[in-house]
Design a protein around this motif. Structure first.
Motif, PDB file in Angstrom:
ATOM      1  N   ALA A 249      29.882 -50.937 -61.527  1.00  0.00           N
ATOM      2  CA  ALA A 249      31.112 -50.831 -62.311  1.00  0.00           C
ATOM      3  C   ALA A 249      31.385 -49.386 -62.694  1.00  0.00           C
ATOM      4  O   ALA A 249      32.528 -48.971 -62.861  1.00  0.00           O
TER       5      ALA A 249
ATOM      6  N   LEU B   6      34.881 -57.404 -68.345  1.00  0.00           N
ATOM      7  CA  LEU B   6      35.439 -56.100 -68.724  1.00  0.00           C
ATOM      8  C   LEU B   6      35.589 -55.199 -67.493  1.00  0.00           C
ATOM      9  O   LEU B   6      36.572 -54.459 -67.356  1.00  0.00           O
ATOM     10  N   ALA B   7      34.618 -55.273 -66.557  1.00  0.00           N
ATOM     11  CA  ALA B   7      34.686 -54.465 -65.337  1.00  0.00           C
ATOM     12  C   ALA B   7      35.846 -54.897 -64.456  1.00  0.00           C
ATOM     13  O   ALA B   7      36.414 -54.105 -63.706  1.00  0.00           O
TER      14      ALA B   7
ATOM     15  N   GLU C  34      27.805 -49.209 -70.441  1.00  0.00           N
ATOM     16  CA  GLU C  34      27.128 -50.138 -69.524  1.00  0.00           C
ATOM     17  C   GLU C  34      26.639 -51.390 -70.254  1.00  0.00           C
ATOM     18  O   GLU C  34      26.767 -52.502 -69.747  1.00  0.00           O
TER      19      GLU C  34
ATOM     20  N   VAL D  54      30.856 -59.130 -68.231  1.00  0.00           N
ATOM     21  CA  VAL D  54      31.160 -58.455 -66.962  1.00  0.00           C
ATOM     22  C   VAL D  54      32.654 -58.498 -66.635  1.00  0.00           C
ATOM     23  O   VAL D  54      33.170 -57.689 -65.862  1.00  0.00           O
TER      24      VAL D  54
ATOM     25  N   LEU E 198      37.005 -50.228 -73.277  1.00  0.00           N
ATOM     26  CA  LEU E 198      35.591 -50.549 -73.475  1.00  0.00           C
ATOM     27  C   LEU E 198      35.162 -50.289 -74.914  1.00  0.00           C
ATOM     28  O   LEU E 198      34.363 -51.046 -75.484  1.00  0.00           O
TER      29      LEU E 198
ATOM     30  N   ILE F 152      29.425 -53.785 -70.875  1.00  0.00           N
ATOM     31  CA  ILE F 152      29.819 -54.483 -69.650  1.00  0.00           C
ATOM     32  C   ILE F 152      28.778 -55.552 -69.299  1.00  0.00           C
ATOM     33  O   ILE F 152      29.130 -56.650 -68.856  1.00  0.00           O
TER      34      ILE F 152
END
Lengths: 486, 486
Positions: free
Chosen positions: B352, A351-352, A342, A349, A476, A345
């Motif tokens: 996400a 990445l999401a 989290e 963001v 990730l 991310i």
């Protein structure tokens, strides 16, 4: 007595044989008609006419509409109608609801129809059916109803059906017919023909004669065409084919189907544990099984059970919901990986936005490999002798896929986001997940198969878990490693 | 001359017929042996022995190992070996590489083997094959090689093969055999039997005799068992079954297979546009097609093409990569939806984490429905007469799935995150996406089928697009609507 002397008696018999099918236009089934469309399905217009007549209670009209249909088409008609219309149709067509129609009906539709009938009526139908079809009808019934029907049967039929029911479901013993022609090896062709001409109580369908020794063990098979072509005084032992495929009575029907296919069989002898001939299986009974077993893999891989559209709704919901529930576990596991990142991310963001691409591509590539592997295992094309070649093949395919699509996406990513490191992480993650997908797609079904677990039923869950969980982890994790941020 | 007078001549013929298969242990194919395992696959140990002997150049040893195998098992052996070992095996087993083996070989393996052979050798093999198998061998060759082989054939075989090649691929004309027994309707049973006994140049395999009128139009079919059982002086017209399934020469093999299955046929007459009998198709040729066509759906739905593990690697990579490329488009579309909600995710990064659950569940549910629909369409179980019932069924299943799994996840979400609005949004999104999945899963294949596009090939892309794109949209859109934030 020569054959010619017995002509009148036998003519009657011959006509009886020929008369088992009503005379009908020969051209009917070459193409379209007012009942069947070009693909040999009942026209919706025809089905609507039957429906309307049923609604209006015009039984005679329904009878007239259905009468010209082949039993297989009458069975289709039952399946196309709604559940509540089927008993009405059954009552309207009375004697057209023949054993042939019952034999052709979908299991679930037959079960529902049969449950409505009293035991005497079921017994009457069962007596007209071949043993295997009678068994298919009776095995649906619950224990109590089954006993009630068996009690109504004459002793011979009862014994045959009880014997069939004693074998496991989907085994050769369930699907074999107990009516077959067996002849001793020293019998001459002419004597066999005379015997066949004389005996009125022969099976309706036979394509080969099984030659047995004195202990009733099959020693060879004679195709009828060889018997017809051989001189009358030749012994069967001299025209028979000694090389034969014998089916043990406990063999699974899927195995039986594979042998029929592999050796192009028309019929095969079924033998008991002592190797004695106890039945025959003919290819027309196998064709359904081949079709079902081959089509089954797609349904099992998708978790749709046997995927029968006539299955009662609660049973279907149970099957599908159970599968989705298990897969929900997979999805939660994967989202656990996302949750672990989290923080990553939050820093970037984007990445999401990109992460579903990595897992989606992996999932699709793995599904391809897994499906190919499952089919190759089911058709005996993939054995331990060529497993390594298969793994090597899939490795190369996965490398090509990962590199090709990874580069494509990395370039696209660079154009849109202008972030070299992000593009590089995406490329690397896609290559890694592609290799992961390719290897999981082969190794998981192969391993399950070695463990004697049906790979079609179980592979998808494991493979999806691998591509989703590791897909998110690769992407990730690399993003975290390279400390990507906006 | 009576039949008995001609006995010596015919005995020779009968023996020739029986002698087409070598004598072998009858028990060999009932269970395990030192060559075959319990599932009738070649043991890896046996394959290794062949491999070792090939490596050491011990051709005689290879020959001795392979000799007891059935042609279908020799074909399997070729497929299990690596590409570079196959020509070595072909050279080692010389005359064991019979037409039967060639006919049983996988298309790609045969193509590679055949390409190595000079035209004269191919022609020699082609002359021993049945027309349909010869065509299967020649259709793989390029135009020039094909012409070279055809030039080597004797005129009769050449004409038969050229005629077969003139029909579209996968049509009845390609798979039919031009060898069959046709008899005039006034012929008597005895005369037919005498004719069959006399003629040396008959097809090796026939199970039914086709009865034709003077214009060579089929008017009925006699199973050999009826002929054997009828008195000699009965006319064929009195024992034949008039109700028959005629196959137009241009019919697609998949249609042919469905008819064989529906009407439980052993063989069927193939007719030209004028309704004249031109060939027969027997069930043993159809069994492979039924298996292929039924198994094909799983492979097509997964985008693995024909999924043949013997296909050359570049062709496989091309097929698979193309499919993944198209699906990448889907994934990019879906991530475009996510990108549109980047702001929403920034406010609450947990979105996400949860969003793959919504799309994953939708994708799985849609795959179930889609697979069932595609199979039901392929087997003619789903027609326009019951499409609405199917849609209704899937609506109920989707409601049950969405509500059941949605509630489960919402409760879990509440426990983990303690956010009522987030849990509510998740519940709502899962219900909506489940309904979306159920309806897409039916409507997309049905619509494609109406448009005469093979639903097995194209459904997955559209269905995935629906569940991914709308899944993200439902979840993130609702989150935005309810202004969720951390």
């Amino acid at each position: 007595m020569t054959v010619e002397d017995r002509a009148p008696e036998l003519l009657e018999q011959a006509t009886a044989v020929a008369g088992t099918e009503p005379l009908r236009e020969t051209s009917e089934r070459t193409g379209e008609s007012d009942r069947l469309d070009g693909e040999n399905r009942l026209k919706s217009d025809f089905v609507r006419r039957v429906r309307d007549a049923l609604d209006e209670g015009e039984r005679d009209q329904v009878y007239d509409l259905v009468e010209p249909l082949h039993p297989a088409d009458i069975a289709d008609l039952f399946e196309l109608l709604d559940g509540d219309e089927r008993p009405l149709l059954a009552r309207a067509i009375t004697d057209l609801l023949s054993a042939d129609v019952i034999a052709e009906l979908n299991d679930h539709v037959r079960e529902a129809l049969v449950e409505d009938l009293p035991a005497e009526d079921i017994a009457l139908i069962a007596e007209q059916l071949e043993t295997d079809d009678a068994v298919a009808m009776l095995e649906d019934l619950d224990e109590e109803d089954q006993q009630a029907v068996l009690a109504e049967l004459d002793p011979e039929d009862r014994a045959a059906i009880e014997s069939a029911l004693s074998f496991p479901e989907e085994s050769a013993g369930r699907i074999m017919s107990r009516d077959f022609i067996a002849a001793p090896e020293f019998m001459r062709v002419g004597d066999l023909i005379d015997y066949l001409r004389r005996d009125h109580d022969l099976p309706t369908e036979f394509w080969e004669v099984f030659v047995v020794d004195q202990g009733h063990h099959p020693v060879g098979t004679c195709a009828l065409s060889w018997i017809l072509r051989a001189p009358r005084d030749v012994a069967l032992a001299d025209v028979m084919k000694r090389d034969q495929t014998l089916i043990p009575v406990a063999m699974d029907q899927e195995e039986v189907a594979l042998r029929f296919q592999k050796y192009a069989l028309i019929s095969a002898a079924v033998v008991d544990d002592a190797g004695r001939l106890v039945g025959q299986i003919t290819v027309d009974d196998i064709v359904h099984i081949i079709q079902e077993e081959a089509g089954e893999d797609a349904l099992l891989l998708s978790g749709a059970g046997d995927g029968d559209i006539n299955e009662p709704l609660p049973a279907t919901i149970r099957t599908r919901l159970w599968w989705l529930f298990i897969n929900l576990g997979t999805a939660i596991l994967a989202s656990g990986v996302v949750a672990a990142f989290e923080g990553t991310i939050t820093r970037l963001v984007t990445l999401a936005v990109l992460m579903p691409i990595v897992t989606g591509m992996g999932g699709n590539a793995a599904t391809q490999t897994m499906t190919v592997t499952v089919r190759a295992l089911a058709t005996n094309q993939l054995t331990s002798s060529n497993t390594w070649r298969m793994i090597g093949r899939e490795w190369w395919i996965a490398s090509a896929n990962g590199l090709g699509l990874g580069l494509l996406m990395a370039i696209g990513c660079q154009v849109v986001y202008g972030d070299w490191w992000l593009s590089f992480v995406l490329l690397l993650a896609m290559i890694l997940n592609s290799l992961n997908a390719g290897l999981s797609g082969v190794l998981i079904p192969v391993t399950l198969n070695r463990m004697r677990i049906d790979p079609a039923v179980t592979s998808t869950v494991f493979v999806t878990t691998m591509t989703d969980t590791l897909g998110f982890f690769f992407f990730l994790g690399l993003a975290d490693l390279f400390k990507l941020s906006a």
